[in-house]
Scaffold this motif. Sequence first.
Motif, mmCIF file in Angstrom:
data_model
loop_
_atom_site.group_PDB
_atom_site.id
_atom_site.type_symbol
_atom_site.label_atom_id
_atom_site.label_comp_id
_atom_site.label_asym_id
_atom_site.label_seq_id
_atom_site.Cartn_x
_atom_site.Cartn_y
_atom_site.Cartn_z
ATOM 1 N N LEU B 54 -2.287 -1.009 8.395
ATOM 2 C CA LEU B 54 -3.265 -0.002 7.978
ATOM 3 C C LEU B 54 -2.819 0.652 6.667
ATOM 4 C CD1 LEU B 54 -5.765 0.757 9.608
ATOM 5 C CD2 LEU B 54 -4.612 2.883 10.173
ATOM 6 N N GLY B 55 -1.529 0.953 6.586
ATOM 7 C CA GLY B 55 -0.974 1.556 5.366
ATOM 8 C C GLY B 55 -1.224 0.671 4.161
ATOM 9 N N PHE B 56 -1.000 -0.631 4.333
ATOM 10 C CA PHE B 56 -1.229 -1.598 3.247
ATOM 11 C C PHE B 56 -2.691 -1.593 2.832
ATOM 12 C CE2 PHE B 56 2.662 -4.126 4.415
ATOM 13 C CZ PHE B 56 3.226 -4.024 3.176
ATOM 14 N N LEU B 57 -3.562 -1.653 3.863
ATOM 15 C CA LEU B 57 -4.992 -1.777 3.563
ATOM 16 C C LEU B 57 -5.525 -0.535 2.862
ATOM 17 C CD1 LEU B 57 -6.267 -3.509 6.822
ATOM 18 C CD2 LEU B 57 -6.046 -4.507 4.558
ATOM 19 N N ARG B 58 -5.010 0.605 3.256
ATOM 20 C CA ARG B 58 -5.509 1.851 2.663
ATOM 21 C C ARG B 58 -5.032 1.998 1.222
ATOM 22 N NH1 ARG B 58 -4.701 5.828 7.658
ATOM 23 N NH2 ARG B 58 -6.654 5.428 8.728
ATOM 24 N N ASN B 59 -3.737 1.787 1.016
ATOM 25 C CA ASN B 59 -3.169 2.048 -0.315
ATOM 26 C C ASN B 59 -3.248 0.837 -1.227
ATOM 27 O OD1 ASN B 59 -2.473 4.477 0.834
ATOM 28 N ND2 ASN B 59 -0.468 3.736 1.464
ATOM 29 N N GLY B 60 -3.293 -0.353 -0.634
ATOM 30 C CA GLY B 60 -3.212 -1.564 -1.429
ATOM 31 C C GLY B 60 -1.783 -1.770 -1.870
ATOM 32 N N VAL B 61 -1.505 -2.991 -2.281
ATOM 33 C CA VAL B 61 -0.139 -3.284 -2.721
ATOM 34 C C VAL B 61 -0.123 -3.280 -4.247
ATOM 35 C CG1 VAL B 61 1.774 -4.898 -2.553
ATOM 36 C CG2 VAL B 61 0.118 -4.739 -0.707
ATOM 37 N N ASP B 62 0.745 -2.457 -4.805
ATOM 38 C CA ASP B 62 0.848 -2.396 -6.262
ATOM 39 C C ASP B 62 1.817 -3.483 -6.720
ATOM 40 O OD1 ASP B 62 0.838 -1.779 -8.838
ATOM 41 O OD2 ASP B 62 1.546 0.284 -8.629
ATOM 42 N N ILE B 63 1.230 -4.640 -7.039
ATOM 43 C CA ILE B 63 2.072 -5.803 -7.350
ATOM 44 C C ILE B 63 2.889 -5.549 -8.610
ATOM 45 C CG2 ILE B 63 2.040 -8.243 -7.993
ATOM 46 C CD1 ILE B 63 -0.441 -8.494 -6.223
ATOM 47 N N ASN B 64 2.257 -4.942 -9.616
ATOM 48 C CA ASN B 64 2.959 -4.752 -10.893
ATOM 49 C C ASN B 64 4.220 -3.927 -10.725
ATOM 50 O OD1 ASN B 64 1.343 -6.245 -12.473
ATOM 51 N ND2 ASN B 64 -0.043 -4.562 -12.986
ATOM 52 N N SER B 65 4.066 -2.787 -10.003
ATOM 53 C CA SER B 65 5.236 -1.919 -9.867
ATOM 54 C C SER B 65 6.314 -2.631 -9.069
ATOM 55 C CB SER B 65 4.853 -0.607 -9.200
ATOM 56 O OG SER B 65 4.593 -0.822 -7.844
ATOM 57 N N THR B 66 5.891 -3.417 -8.068
ATOM 58 C CA THR B 66 6.873 -4.148 -7.266
ATOM 59 C C THR B 66 7.629 -5.142 -8.134
ATOM 60 O OG1 THR B 66 5.312 -4.008 -5.472
ATOM 61 C CG2 THR B 66 7.176 -5.486 -5.159
ATOM 62 N N LEU B 67 6.861 -5.875 -8.943
ATOM 63 C CA LEU B 67 7.497 -6.875 -9.796
ATOM 64 C C LEU B 67 8.465 -6.217 -10.768
ATOM 65 C CD1 LEU B 67 4.682 -9.413 -10.650
ATOM 66 C CD2 LEU B 67 6.664 -9.740 -9.200
ATOM 67 N N GLU B 68 7.994 -5.094 -11.344
ATOM 68 C CA GLU B 68 8.857 -4.412 -12.313
ATOM 69 C C GLU B 68 10.151 -3.968 -11.664
ATOM 70 O OE1 GLU B 68 6.609 -1.303 -14.123
ATOM 71 O OE2 GLU B 68 5.358 -2.738 -15.206
ATOM 72 N N LYS B 69 10.009 -3.440 -10.430
ATOM 73 C CA LYS B 69 11.215 -2.959 -9.752
ATOM 74 C C LYS B 69 12.124 -4.113 -9.391
ATOM 75 C CE LYS B 69 9.181 1.165 -7.793
ATOM 76 N NZ LYS B 69 8.337 1.564 -6.663
ATOM 77 N N GLU B 70 11.499 -5.209 -8.920
ATOM 78 C CA GLU B 70 12.297 -6.308 -8.391
ATOM 79 C C GLU B 70 12.970 -7.116 -9.497
ATOM 80 O OE1 GLU B 70 13.111 -7.266 -5.152
ATOM 81 O OE2 GLU B 70 12.451 -5.201 -5.003
#
Lengths: 128, 196
Positions: B54-70
């Motif tokens: 539910l958390g994922f669906l509500r907020n969506g996954v911010d792929i860019n920020s994840t990629l930048e962090k990773e």
Amino acid sequence: MEIVQIVAIGIICIIILSILRETNKDLAVIISLIASILIFFMVIPKISNIITVLNTIADKSGINNIYVKTIFKIIGIAYIAEFGVQLSNDANEKNIATKIELAAKIIIVFLSLPIIIALVDTIVSIMP
Amino acid sequence: MHDVEMVKNWILQIAYISILAIVFELLIPSSNMKKYVKVVIGLTIMIAIINPILGFLRNGVDINSTLEKEYNYNNIDINSMTKQAEVERNKLIVAEYKKRLNEQIKEKILDVIDASDVEVESSINEDLNDKNFGVIKNVHVVLSNVKYKMVNDKNDGKIIIDTSKFDEKEQILDDIKNDISKFYNVPLKNITIEER
């Protein structure tokens, strides 16, 4: 070895009850009740340990504490109802046994209502 | 919360819930009540598993920020990497140029004299950006086991010279030096020939 003590209590009760059932049925039911309660109290300290550990795991699993408490309540109700039903059956009161069972079922469903509502809410909120 | 961390926590939660479910089922008394209790436990587990989704669906996954962090895309300085690669490439070019130049000089010398081995070491202007890049500063030649021969212009053959005649030997070495000096435009004083 607690299990030895418990089995010993059980065997002694069976012997006493087999004699008393012929002569004094009322006393037999009371003795049966006392034996059950005795055995139950012998394992209570262990149950508290189990519940503590399960609570710890439940905390880690992220399940809301209310749900875990409800589950424990429901399990307890099932045990107590079972206890009453068996006792009633022993006393040849099948009618009472059925009523106890019905009451237990109703209480279990009543307690599970918040869980059902939460689940329905969750599923509805997933829908776009 | 970090997205990857979130997924990790979720998987851990499911593992914990599975363990809990098994223990709860063990605790249920074996009676008519069993199925009711099982249903409630099942519902609870469903809630616990669905909630993180539910958390994922509500907020969506911010792929860019994840990629930048990773992968720290921002931290990688592509310009400096390019410069480094260019420097490496230039080194390779200079090394290859020197190698070919040395081989060419060696072949030139071997045309004139017969030696078992000729080592040529040349130093050149190695600055690729300089317009004088490739200009030979000096040449050092080491000859081993030399048998002298001279090109006979008339017959186009090679004549073996008596090595005891010192003057002729010097003459041939001077010829080689002159030849290299003219061909590569190197001052004569910068060409040394050593004999072993």
